[in-house]
Motif scaffolding. Structure first.
Motif, PDB file in Angstrom:
ATOM      1  N   VAL A  48     -13.843  41.815 -65.282  1.00 34.34           N
ATOM      2  CA  VAL A  48     -14.812  41.241 -64.359  1.00 34.34           C
ATOM      3  C   VAL A  48     -15.474  40.008 -64.979  1.00 34.34           C
ATOM      4  O   VAL A  48     -15.469  38.927 -64.394  1.00 34.34           O
ATOM      5  N   VAL A  64     -14.885  37.359 -58.487  1.00 33.97           N
ATOM      6  CA  VAL A  64     -16.347  37.524 -58.528  1.00 33.97           C
ATOM      7  C   VAL A  64     -17.074  36.215 -58.826  1.00 33.97           C
ATOM      8  O   VAL A  64     -18.309  36.184 -58.784  1.00 33.97           O
ATOM      9  N   MET A  83     -25.071  41.264 -59.424  1.00 35.46           N
ATOM     10  CA  MET A  83     -24.011  41.212 -58.425  1.00 35.46           C
ATOM     11  C   MET A  83     -24.631  40.921 -57.060  1.00 35.46           C
ATOM     12  O   MET A  83     -25.426  41.717 -56.558  1.00 35.46           O
ATOM     13  N   LEU A  86     -22.237  41.340 -52.258  1.00 34.86           N
ATOM     14  CA  LEU A  86     -21.249  42.373 -52.543  1.00 34.86           C
ATOM     15  C   LEU A  86     -20.337  42.619 -51.349  1.00 34.86           C
ATOM     16  O   LEU A  86     -20.753  42.543 -50.184  1.00 34.86           O
ATOM     17  N   ASP A  90     -15.521  45.335 -53.893  1.00 34.76           N
ATOM     18  CA  ASP A  90     -16.182  45.444 -55.196  1.00 34.76           C
ATOM     19  C   ASP A  90     -16.431  46.903 -55.571  1.00 34.76           C
ATOM     20  O   ASP A  90     -16.882  47.186 -56.681  1.00 34.76           O
ATOM     21  N   TYR A  94     -17.862  50.691 -62.797  1.00 38.25           N
ATOM     22  CA  TYR A  94     -18.045  49.523 -63.664  1.00 38.25           C
ATOM     23  C   TYR A  94     -18.335  49.997 -65.091  1.00 38.25           C
ATOM     24  O   TYR A  94     -19.215  50.841 -65.314  1.00 38.25           O
TER      25      TYR A  94
END
Length: 123
Positions: A48, A64, A83, A86, A90, A94
């Motif tokens: 990411v 992203v 973030m 969204l 997504d 994580y």
């Protein structure tokens, strides 16, 4: 050893925002480059974002870029992932990770991992 603990995940509607945190303990946090990876159900873990030891360098996955922002506070032994905007895609667990190599995009370059925090984006 470096221990990593993620927090901040949850359920959010599409278009919303979340801020993930990764708290580190053990060895000197500022000695490590840090990164966020994610893994959706049935998919491989994917890169990411990453940040260098002094925050001078950051990198993002194309998916992203422009929506997520990585940062760190070495005095607090903490890394963040803001973030925004969204999307349903997504949705994933994580993970934060630490490496002695700065700028690495491969999960194999990261020595230490947290247990992950679930992010679910409803459409």
């Amino acid at each position: 050893q470096v221990q990593l603990v993620e927090s901040g995940g949850g359920l959010v509607q599409a278009g919303g925002s979340l801020r993930l945190s990764c708290a580190a303990s053990g060895r000197t946090f500022s000695n490590y480059a840090m990164a966020w990876f994610r893994q959706a159900p049935g998919k491989e873990r994917e890169f990411v974002s990453t940040i260098s030891r002094s925050s001078s360098f950051t990198n993002y996955a194309d998916s992203v870029k422009g929506r997520f922002t990585i940062s760190r506070e070495n005095a607090k032994n903490t890394m963040y992932l803001q973030m925004n905007s969204l999307k349903a895609e997504d949705t994933a667990v994580y993970f934060c990770a630490a490496s002695t190599f700065s700028g690495a995009l491969s999960a194999r370059s990261y020595n230490y991992w947290g247990q992950g925090t679930q992010v679910t984006v409803s459409s």
